[in-house]
Scaffold this active site. Structure first.
Site, PDB file in Angstrom:
ATOM      1  N   CYS A   1       0.823  -1.217   0.000  1.00 13.24           N
ATOM      2  CA  CYS A   1       0.000   0.000   0.000  1.00 13.24           C
ATOM      3  C   CYS A   1       0.851   1.258   0.000  1.00 13.24           C
ATOM      4  CB  CYS A   1      -0.939  -0.016   1.189  1.00 13.24           C
ATOM      5  SG  CYS A   1      -0.102  -0.171   2.790  1.00 13.24           S
TER       6      CYS A   1
ATOM      7  N   HIS B   1      -2.195   0.899   7.010  1.00  9.05           N
ATOM      8  CA  HIS B   1      -2.463   1.027   5.581  1.00  9.05           C
ATOM      9  C   HIS B   1      -2.125   2.443   5.128  1.00  9.05           C
ATOM     10  CE1 HIS B   1      -4.170  -0.132   1.784  1.00  9.05           C
ATOM     11  NE2 HIS B   1      -5.194   0.711   1.854  1.00  9.05           N
TER      12      HIS B   1
ATOM     13  N   ASN C   1      -7.905   4.743  -2.665  1.00  8.26           N
ATOM     14  CA  ASN C   1      -7.346   3.511  -2.128  1.00  8.26           C
ATOM     15  C   ASN C   1      -6.633   2.742  -3.234  1.00  8.26           C
ATOM     16  OD1 ASN C   1      -6.762   1.493  -0.298  1.00  8.26           O
ATOM     17  ND2 ASN C   1      -8.867   1.148   0.330  1.00  8.26           N
TER      18      ASN C   1
END
Length: 452
Positions: A69, A367, A389
């Site tokens: 991520c 994250h 995202n």
């Protein structure tokens, strides 16, 4: 204290008298904890997908079953600039995550060996050695490590080094690399114990790294030495730029982004970690020889928010690290404080604040994503934030958020956002001065360590 039969009988009797929890029991057994406790008013009325400042709506990427991520969000930050500058059609371009992932694994392996040799005189039961051997390398990282990787190795378009079955699910590779590195640790410690020369140890290490490189090539493919960049822009104009090295490609198309101007800003309201003070973490900085280390300046949450808003108003998204595991619904694409009324449903009361949750491992950065917009009230205060995202647009046959974008409630930002990477110019002078000052070095076991 031993649990006795009398204790169990008392607990059972108390539950029989609790009608509210028995009603909740039926809902939870049939639907699960989150589905039974989700607040409909939070989902529907408080989180409209509309933002007064909206800088990015490009197609989202998908990291799949890997822990990249931090890398995806940083490469998406760079991609944003390329798409805007070159007028690239929406969804037509990505930077190769596999390319930088290759060198991330190689550099982490080298960094592991560096520390194994450095502390070879320590007993196996030493906390530091146990820490190193527990996880020699893994997928996680932070903004500083990806900047160091990009500055050393450059970047390439996705088609120059596309995803593979291994990059899409890195679990098998991680297990293999860690087995190799533990074997290497045993051999290196033995060489040191036998009094071998630095030259002999260095030669053995180079052989080990060659093995790592070979495994990565088999898994990812050999990284390209030169690439061709060919595209057609939104004006239908054809462009071709051939024979560029990855570093030349980066400097030509992204050098003006000036990643060196972006610094790590954290909010950790923890006793012993002062605001307006810089911190580094021991045994981080995987790219040996890089000037870029994992460094952060700790600030109040309002300072973090205002810097983020200033960068968004200037037309640029913001990389950030948060605890996405808390109060979030990935299908609806919502991160909102008290999204789930678990406490009332279960008859509980949670009292720890943000700093206490961090200290007790209840919440930590899990994250990284990119803030792409913000909705401000008439006084300029944030109401909600737009988040890009890297989980794609569908998962398990179900939609992910708003075409992969999420809504982050401002109260959620306060409680569960820990870090942003923003440009120096959007921070108060005293904060920048604190960042540049000599940092306090936190122990490697600190919960904030991005490279455990």
């Amino acid at each position: 204290m031993e649990l006795t039969k009398e204790d169990l009988a008392r607990m059972a009797q108390a539950y029989k008298k609790d009608a509210a929890q028995q009603i909740a029991e039926q809902a939870v057994k049939n639907n699960g904890i989150h589905a039974s406790s989700e607040r409909e008013n939070v989902v529907v009325t408080k989180n409209n997908f509309v933002f007064s400042v909206d800088v990015d709506d490009e197609a989202v990427a998908n990291q799949r079953q890997s822990g990249r991520c931090w890398m995806y969000s940083a490469l998406n930050f760079l991609r944003f600039h390329m798409e805007k500058k070159l007028k690239l059609p929406k969804g037509s371009f990505e930077l190769s995550q596999a390319y930088n992932f290759f060198y991330d694994k190689l550099e982490k392996s080298n960094f592991f060996m560096e520390n194994i040799i450095k502390y070879a005189g320590s007993d196996l039961n030493d906390r530091r050695i146990d820490f190193l051997l527990a996880t020699p390398q893994q997928d996680g990282g932070d903004f500083d490590p990806i900047v160091a990787l990009v500055e050393k190795y450059g970047v390439v378009p996705e088609e120059a080094m596309p995803e593979t079955a291994v990059t899409k699910d890195s679990s098998e590779l991680d297990a293999l690399l860690n087995r190799m590195l533990r074997e290497d640790a045993y051999a290196l410690r033995k060489l040191v114990a036998e009094g071998k020369s630095d030259a002999d140890i260095k030669e053995a290490r180079k052989g080990m790294l060659s093995d790592i490189y070979r495994v990565l090539c088999v898994s990812f493919g050999n990284p390209p030495e030169k690439i061709d960049f060919v595209y057609r822009d939104t004006d239908k104009k054809y462009h071709a730029d051939r024979g560029l090295t990855p570093l030349e490609f980066y400097k030509k198309y992204l050098g003006d982004v000036k990643l060196e101007d972006c610094i790590g800003v954290i909010n950790l309201p923890v006793e012993g970690m002062d605001y307006n003070k810089s911190y580094e973490i021991d045994m981080t900085g995987e790219v040996l020889g890089s000037k870029r280390r994992c460094r952060y300046v700790n600030v109040p949450i309002d300072v973090m928010k205002q810097a983020t808003i200033k960068q968004l108003k200037a037309g640029e998204p913001v990389w950030f690290g948060c605890d996405v595991l808390q109060d979030s619904d990935f299908q609806k694409g919502i991160m909102a404080l008290n999204l789930y009324d678990v406490q009332k449903m279960m008859g509980l009361e949670f009292t720890m604040d943000k700093g206490e949750r961090f200290q007790y491992n209840q919440s930590m950065p899990t994250h990284a994503m990119m803030i792409a917009g913000v909705d401000l009230d008439e006084d300029g205060n944030p109401i909600r934030w737009k988040v890009e995202n890297s989980w794609g647009t569908t998962a398990h046959g179900k939609p992910v958020g708003h075409q992969g974008y999420f809504i982050m409630d401002d109260s959620w930002f306060t409680e569960y956002n820990y870090e942003v990477a923003v440009r120096r110019e959007y921070l108060p002078d005293d904060v920048v001065k604190a960042y540049d000052a000599e940092p306090e070095v936190l122990p490697y076991w600190n919960t904030f360590n991005p490279e455990p």
